[in-house]
Every structure is written in C-alpha cells, then in structure tokens.
Design an enzyme around this catalytic site. Structure first.
Site, PDB file in Angstrom:
ATOM      1  N   MET A   1      28.415  71.175  34.553  1.00 43.86           N
ATOM      2  CA  MET A   1      27.394  70.470  33.785  1.00 43.86           C
ATOM      3  C   MET A   1      27.523  70.740  32.289  1.00 43.86           C
ATOM      4  O   MET A   1      27.550  69.822  31.479  1.00 43.86           O
ATOM      5  CB  MET A   1      25.999  70.863  34.271  1.00 43.86           C
ATOM      6  CG  MET A   1      24.885  70.264  33.446  1.00 43.86           C
ATOM      7  SD  MET A   1      23.233  70.607  34.068  1.00 43.86           S
ATOM      8  CE  MET A   1      23.187  72.404  33.984  1.00 43.86           C
ATOM      9  N   GLY A   3      30.087  71.991  30.575  1.00 43.77           N
ATOM     10  CA  GLY A   3      31.361  71.527  30.042  1.00 43.77           C
ATOM     11  C   GLY A   3      31.407  70.018  29.845  1.00 43.77           C
ATOM     12  O   GLY A   3      31.886  69.522  28.817  1.00 43.77           O
ATOM     13  N   LEU A  91      29.230  82.282  27.916  1.00 44.92           N
ATOM     14  CA  LEU A  91      27.871  81.887  28.276  1.00 44.92           C
ATOM     15  C   LEU A  91      27.320  82.834  29.332  1.00 44.92           C
ATOM     16  O   LEU A  91      27.875  82.956  30.422  1.00 44.92           O
ATOM     17  CB  LEU A  91      27.840  80.445  28.804  1.00 44.92           C
ATOM     18  CG  LEU A  91      28.065  79.348  27.771  1.00 44.92           C
ATOM     19  CD1 LEU A  91      27.813  77.983  28.393  1.00 44.92           C
ATOM     20  CD2 LEU A  91      27.192  79.537  26.548  1.00 44.92           C
ATOM     21  N   SER A  93      23.374  84.294  30.988  1.00 39.97           N
ATOM     22  CA  SER A  93      22.256  83.675  31.701  1.00 39.97           C
ATOM     23  C   SER A  93      21.007  84.521  31.489  1.00 39.97           C
ATOM     24  O   SER A  93      21.088  85.750  31.375  1.00 39.97           O
ATOM     25  CB  SER A  93      22.570  83.581  33.199  1.00 39.97           C
ATOM     26  OG  SER A  93      21.404  83.296  33.943  1.00 39.97           O
ATOM     27  N   SER A  94      19.853  83.863  31.473  1.00 42.45           N
ATOM     28  CA  SER A  94      18.602  84.621  31.346  1.00 42.45           C
ATOM     29  C   SER A  94      18.340  85.476  32.581  1.00 42.45           C
ATOM     30  O   SER A  94      17.470  86.354  32.558  1.00 42.45           O
ATOM     31  CB  SER A  94      17.432  83.673  31.097  1.00 42.45           C
ATOM     32  OG  SER A  94      17.320  82.710  32.119  1.00 42.45           O
ATOM     33  N   CYS A  95      19.113  85.269  33.658  1.00 46.06           N
ATOM     34  CA  CYS A  95      19.031  86.153  34.826  1.00 46.06           C
ATOM     35  C   CYS A  95      19.475  87.576  34.483  1.00 46.06           C
ATOM     36  O   CYS A  95      19.227  88.508  35.257  1.00 46.06           O
ATOM     37  CB  CYS A  95      19.911  85.630  35.958  1.00 46.06           C
ATOM     38  SG  CYS A  95      19.420  84.016  36.598  1.00 46.06           S
ATOM     39  N   TYR A 122      24.645  87.370  40.879  1.00 47.24           N
ATOM     40  CA  TYR A 122      25.010  86.514  39.743  1.00 47.24           C
ATOM     41  C   TYR A 122      24.722  87.231  38.427  1.00 47.24           C
ATOM     42  O   TYR A 122      25.548  87.243  37.505  1.00 47.24           O
ATOM     43  CB  TYR A 122      24.214  85.222  39.840  1.00 47.24           C
ATOM     44  CG  TYR A 122      24.435  84.243  38.719  1.00 47.24           C
ATOM     45  CD1 TYR A 122      25.592  83.476  38.650  1.00 47.24           C
ATOM     46  CD2 TYR A 122      23.470  84.059  37.729  1.00 47.24           C
ATOM     47  CE1 TYR A 122      25.783  82.562  37.630  1.00 47.24           C
ATOM     48  CE2 TYR A 122      23.649  83.155  36.704  1.00 47.24           C
ATOM     49  CZ  TYR A 122      24.811  82.410  36.657  1.00 47.24           C
ATOM     50  OH  TYR A 122      24.992  81.501  35.637  1.00 47.24           O
ATOM     51  N   LYS A 126      27.199  88.449  35.201  1.00 46.65           N
ATOM     52  CA  LYS A 126      26.982  87.979  33.839  1.00 46.65           C
ATOM     53  C   LYS A 126      26.796  89.131  32.851  1.00 46.65           C
ATOM     54  O   LYS A 126      27.300  89.092  31.725  1.00 46.65           O
ATOM     55  CB  LYS A 126      25.768  87.048  33.809  1.00 46.65           C
ATOM     56  CG  LYS A 126      26.011  85.689  34.450  1.00 46.65           C
ATOM     57  CD  LYS A 126      27.051  84.912  33.677  1.00 46.65           C
ATOM     58  CE  LYS A 126      27.252  83.506  34.210  1.00 46.65           C
ATOM     59  NZ  LYS A 126      28.263  82.739  33.425  1.00 46.65           N
ATOM     60  N   PRO A 150      21.773  81.230  27.488  1.00 44.75           N
ATOM     61  CA  PRO A 150      20.866  80.085  27.592  1.00 44.75           C
ATOM     62  C   PRO A 150      19.738  80.372  28.579  1.00 44.75           C
ATOM     63  O   PRO A 150      19.890  81.142  29.538  1.00 44.75           O
ATOM     64  CB  PRO A 150      21.757  78.951  28.124  1.00 44.75           C
ATOM     65  CG  PRO A 150      23.156  79.471  28.080  1.00 44.75           C
ATOM     66  CD  PRO A 150      23.064  80.960  28.121  1.00 44.75           C
ATOM     67  N   HIS A 166      19.322  73.991  41.065  1.00 45.95           N
ATOM     68  CA  HIS A 166      18.229  74.676  40.409  1.00 45.95           C
ATOM     69  C   HIS A 166      16.964  73.817  40.508  1.00 45.95           C
ATOM     70  O   HIS A 166      16.967  72.725  41.081  1.00 45.95           O
ATOM     71  CB  HIS A 166      18.579  74.955  38.950  1.00 45.95           C
ATOM     72  CG  HIS A 166      19.589  76.034  38.771  1.00 45.95           C
ATOM     73  ND1 HIS A 166      20.904  75.772  38.443  1.00 45.95           N
ATOM     74  CD2 HIS A 166      19.499  77.379  38.886  1.00 45.95           C
ATOM     75  CE1 HIS A 166      21.578  76.906  38.358  1.00 45.95           C
ATOM     76  NE2 HIS A 166      20.745  77.902  38.616  1.00 45.95           N
ATOM     77  N   LYS A 174      14.058  65.801  45.623  1.00 40.46           N
ATOM     78  CA  LYS A 174      12.999  65.895  46.630  1.00 40.46           C
ATOM     79  C   LYS A 174      11.950  64.798  46.440  1.00 40.46           C
ATOM     80  O   LYS A 174      11.552  64.111  47.400  1.00 40.46           O
ATOM     81  CB  LYS A 174      12.334  67.266  46.548  1.00 40.46           C
ATOM     82  CG  LYS A 174      11.260  67.500  47.606  1.00 40.46           C
ATOM     83  CD  LYS A 174      10.451  68.772  47.331  1.00 40.46           C
ATOM     84  CE  LYS A 174      11.283  70.014  47.426  1.00 40.46           C
ATOM     85  NZ  LYS A 174      10.439  71.253  47.320  1.00 40.46           N
ATOM     86  N   ARG A 196       8.731  78.803  34.054  1.00 36.35           N
ATOM     87  CA  ARG A 196      10.158  78.737  33.799  1.00 36.35           C
ATOM     88  C   ARG A 196      10.422  77.928  32.527  1.00 36.35           C
ATOM     89  O   ARG A 196       9.679  77.012  32.199  1.00 36.35           O
ATOM     90  CB  ARG A 196      10.908  78.079  34.970  1.00 36.35           C
ATOM     91  CG  ARG A 196      10.972  78.916  36.230  1.00 36.35           C
ATOM     92  CD  ARG A 196      11.822  80.152  36.065  1.00 36.35           C
ATOM     93  NE  ARG A 196      11.910  80.921  37.295  1.00 36.35           N
ATOM     94  CZ  ARG A 196      11.057  81.885  37.645  1.00 36.35           C
ATOM     95  NH1 ARG A 196      10.037  82.179  36.851  1.00 36.35           N
ATOM     96  NH2 ARG A 196      11.211  82.543  38.777  1.00 36.35           N
TER      97      ARG A 196
END
Length: 299
Positions: A1, A3, A91, A93-95, A122, A126, A150, A166, A174, A196
């Site tokens: 996505m 890229g 890149l 992740s906020s995780c 994950y 990161k 991000p 996600h 859905k 979120r």
C-alpha cells in the site's frame, strides 16, 4: 500500500525509481538483496515492505509476523550498508510503543515498557530494525539510516480481506457487504470506545517525498501522524455514512480490542514542517471508491 501510493505521488516525477516486486527480488533472501543493491547502487532506500495485518492476523500468526519482518528489515538494512548506500528511510510502526505508555506517544518512549500482546511479534521486529538503523549510524556517521513511525494507515491498495486487514478496510468491506446483503446489523468488536489514529496513505507518501527532498533536516526517529484520533465507533459511523448503510451496530464485548488508545505525538513532525491534509471523511470516501472499483467481490 505505501509503496504504490508513493510511486503515484507527483513529487517522484523525474526521479529514477526502483520498485522491485516479490517476483523480482525476495527480501527474505539476503544474498539476492545484496546483489541487487550492488548492481543498482541507489542513492537512497525507502524500506516500506512488510508482512502486515490486523489484530486477527497478528494473534493467529505471531511467528510469521516476527520472523518475516525481522528478516526483511535485517536483510535490506545490512545489505545497504555492505553496498555502501549512505541514506535509508526505514518505516516503523506505532505498535513499537509500550501498551501502557501515556498518550500522545513520544519517540523517546520506545522500549520503555511492555508491548501490546496482540501484535507483539510485529512490534518486536519493528523495534529491532529501528535500533539496527540507529546503531549503524552510531558506529559510522557517514551512514544516515533514519526511521519514520507512521500511525495506522489506510487507503488505496490496502488489504480488504477481513482475515488480514486493518480496521478501516475491514470495516469498509464489512459494511458494504452488509448493505448489499440487506443486513440490518453489523457487529463491532468490543464496546467501540477504544481510540485509534488512522492516516490516509497518500498523505504518508507526501511526507516521504518531503523526507527525500529534505533528508538532512529529517530527525533520526520521527512520528508521522494526524495529532488526533477517533473512537472505533466513529470510524464505523463514518464508513456507514460514506456507503449509505442505515442499519444498527451491535457490540460483541467478548472480542479483544487491543490498546485502549494509540495516538502518536506529532510535535517533532510539526517542527520539521509537515502535516497531513486529508480529512477522515474524504479519505474514507476515496478508499471506498478504490475498493468498489477494484476489490469488491460483488461490486
């Protein structure tokens, strides 16, 4: 996505871009990555590849999320160093932030507490690659390998399959399926009050283009986000408004919801001179149009 949205950005016009797909370059094969970089000698690398998915996928396959993201990052960063590529944007992740960290999440909070268990594999990958980039520059300042973190992303070229997606693309799928089936109810995991922060992926692409153009002033580690968040219920209502779904929402309180809030601090980003431009309503509308045209199985 990321890229694909980056390649579509008009700021890349006039720049020779190498964007090998999996059939051309397997990032899990270190030898192939090193040979590719030595042969092509890029001026700068943007590492936006990854094995990604929502809460269901992360809980179901933690081994794959840990190993594949760790291997891809390690292979690309170390091959870049061996091929003497001096500039790289990684890149994250906020995780990467601790589950109990105070919001908004500041860059210095990384590794200051326990990670969220639902996506720990994950997140560990990161965090490791971000530190790896930092260590390389610490040992040799001639190599500037920087990490952007991000917030959650959505947009064109997202994954809409509920088993791998996600929040926002899963909700689009859905609710659209509920509408065309004539369903009167849609189920929300949890009570919907968890918050979120989701940014439209073309906005991240815009930030990356600016990072290329102003690489020297780019901080070594920087959040990229909106500076505000929404509840899960608000995301559902926004998608329903865009799609025209008029049914009810039912909450399944037995399902996991992850962290109660995950909002990144954008003070460093704002000081650097960039902010996102796309509103939630506009971003969801454009993402739904992409889904409807190219991805909807019944559309």
């Amino acid at each position: 996505m990321v890229g694909r949205n980056l390649q579509a950005h008009p700021g890349l016009q006039g720049i020779a871009v190498l964007a090998p797909g999996r059939n051309e370059l397997d990032l899990l094969d270190f030898g192939s990555v090193e040979r590719y970089l030595r042969a092509n000698s890029p001026d700068l690398i943007i590492h936006c590849a990854g094995t990604v998915g929502g809460i269901q996928a992360n809980m179901r396959e933690p081994v794959r999320f840990l190993l594949e993201n760790l291997d891809m990052g390690r292979n690309l960063v170390w091959a870049a160093k061996n091929a003497e590529v001096k500039r790289l944007i990684n890149l994250g992740s906020s995780c990467m932030y601790p589950r109990d960290a105070q919001n908004p999440l500041k860059e210095e909070m990384i590794l200051r507490g326990e990670l969220e268990p639902t996506n720990e594999g994950y997140a560990l990958a990161k965090v490791t690659i971000a530190r790896f980039c930092e260590y390389i520059g610490r040992e040799d300042p001639g190599y500037q390998y920087k990490t952007l973190i991000p917030c959650n992303l959505y947009g064109p070229w997202d994954k809409f399959d509920p088993g791998h997606s996600h929040l926002i693309p899963a909700v689009i799928h859905k609710i659209y399926q509920a509408k065309i089936a004539g369903d009167e109810e849609v189920v929300i995991w949890g009570d919907g009050t968890a918050r979120r922060e989701f940014m439209y992926a073309p906005d991240l692409a815009d930030c990356l283009v600016r990072a290329m153009q102003h690489f020297d002033s780019l901080p070594g580690v920087m959040n990229v986000g909106l500076g505000r968040d929404y509840t899960i219920n608000e995301y559902y209502r926004t998608v329903a408004q865009v799609i025209g779904f008029e049914g009810e929402f039912v909450h399944d309180l037995d399902k996991p919801v992850g962290m109660k809030q995950k909002l990144v601090d954008v003070e460093r980003q704002m000081g650097w001179g960039w902010q996102a431009k796309t509103s939630l309503l506009d971003g969801v509308a454009q993402t739904f149009e992409f889904y409807r045209r190219q991805m909807a199985p019944n559309g």
